[in-house]
Each structure stands twice: as structure tokens, then as C-alpha cells.
Motif scaffolding. Structure first.
Motif, PDB file in Angstrom:
ATOM      1  N   ILE A 155       0.835  -1.205   0.000  1.00  0.00           N
ATOM      2  CA  ILE A 155       0.000   0.000   0.000  1.00  0.00           C
ATOM      3  C   ILE A 155       0.865   1.249   0.000  1.00  0.00           C
ATOM      4  N   VAL A 156       1.901   1.276   0.797  1.00  0.00           N
ATOM      5  CA  VAL A 156       2.786   2.443   0.864  1.00  0.00           C
ATOM      6  C   VAL A 156       3.503   2.644  -0.463  1.00  0.00           C
ATOM      7  N   VAL A 157       3.986   1.572  -1.075  1.00  0.00           N
ATOM      8  CA  VAL A 157       4.692   1.682  -2.353  1.00  0.00           C
ATOM      9  C   VAL A 157       3.750   2.201  -3.445  1.00  0.00           C
ATOM     10  N   VAL A 158       2.551   1.674  -3.502  1.00  0.00           N
ATOM     11  CA  VAL A 158       1.582   2.135  -4.505  1.00  0.00           C
ATOM     12  C   VAL A 158       1.241   3.602  -4.280  1.00  0.00           C
ATOM     13  N   PHE A 159       1.050   4.001  -3.040  1.00  0.00           N
ATOM     14  CA  PHE A 159       0.744   5.397  -2.730  1.00  0.00           C
ATOM     15  C   PHE A 159       1.887   6.312  -3.152  1.00  0.00           C
TER      16      PHE A 159
END
Length: 80
Positions: free
Chosen positions: A11-15
Motif C-alpha cells: 500500500i505504501v509503495v503504490v501510494f
């Protein structure tokens, strides 16, 4: 627990990727930072509401409104 950690990392990488593609070109254009052309083509387009360029004026044509009200009231009185 291991599964939760990978979900949070994903989730953090996609964000971060979407923020870099969507927001970075806007900041780069504002401050004159050089950016690749393909990245500048992907930037978010701000609408007039976000640029502060909307001004709406609503006016009532009182003569027409009074005439319509008078006509409808006279019809109602005539029928009663």
C-alpha cells in the motif's frame, strides 16, 4: 503478521508511486524544476474550482417572475 506487513508495504509503495506520478509534475511546473516530458504529460489537471477561476452569478428576472405569479393567482381566483 508477516502477511499484514507485506500488505502495508504494498500500500505504501503504490501510494508513493501514484503521488510521484500525479503530484510531482505539478510541483515541478510551479517551481521550475526540470522533469521528463513523459512525466509532465501524466500530471493531474486542475479544474477551475481548484485554480480559483469560477465566478457564478444568479439573477432572478423579477418582472417575469411577478407576471407569472400574478397570472397563476388570477387563474386560481377565477377558478374558485
Amino acid at each position: 503478521m508477516q502477511n499484514l506487513r507485506w500488505k502495508i508495504i504494498t500500500i505504501v509503495v503504490v501510494f508513493v508511486v501514484f503521488a510521484a506520478v500525479g503530484v510531482y509534475p505539478i510541483i515541478a511546473a510551479r517551481y521550475g524544476i526540470h522533469s521528463p516530458g513523459w512525466l509532465m504529460d501524466k500530471q493531474l489537471k486542475l479544474g477551475l474550482d481548484l485554480k480559483g477561476g469560477v465566478h457564478l452569478v444568479l439573477r432572478v428576472q423579477t418582472d417575469d417572475a411577478l407576471k407569472a405569479l400574478t397570472d397563476s393567482e388570477s387563474e386560481r381566483l377565477r377558478e374558485s
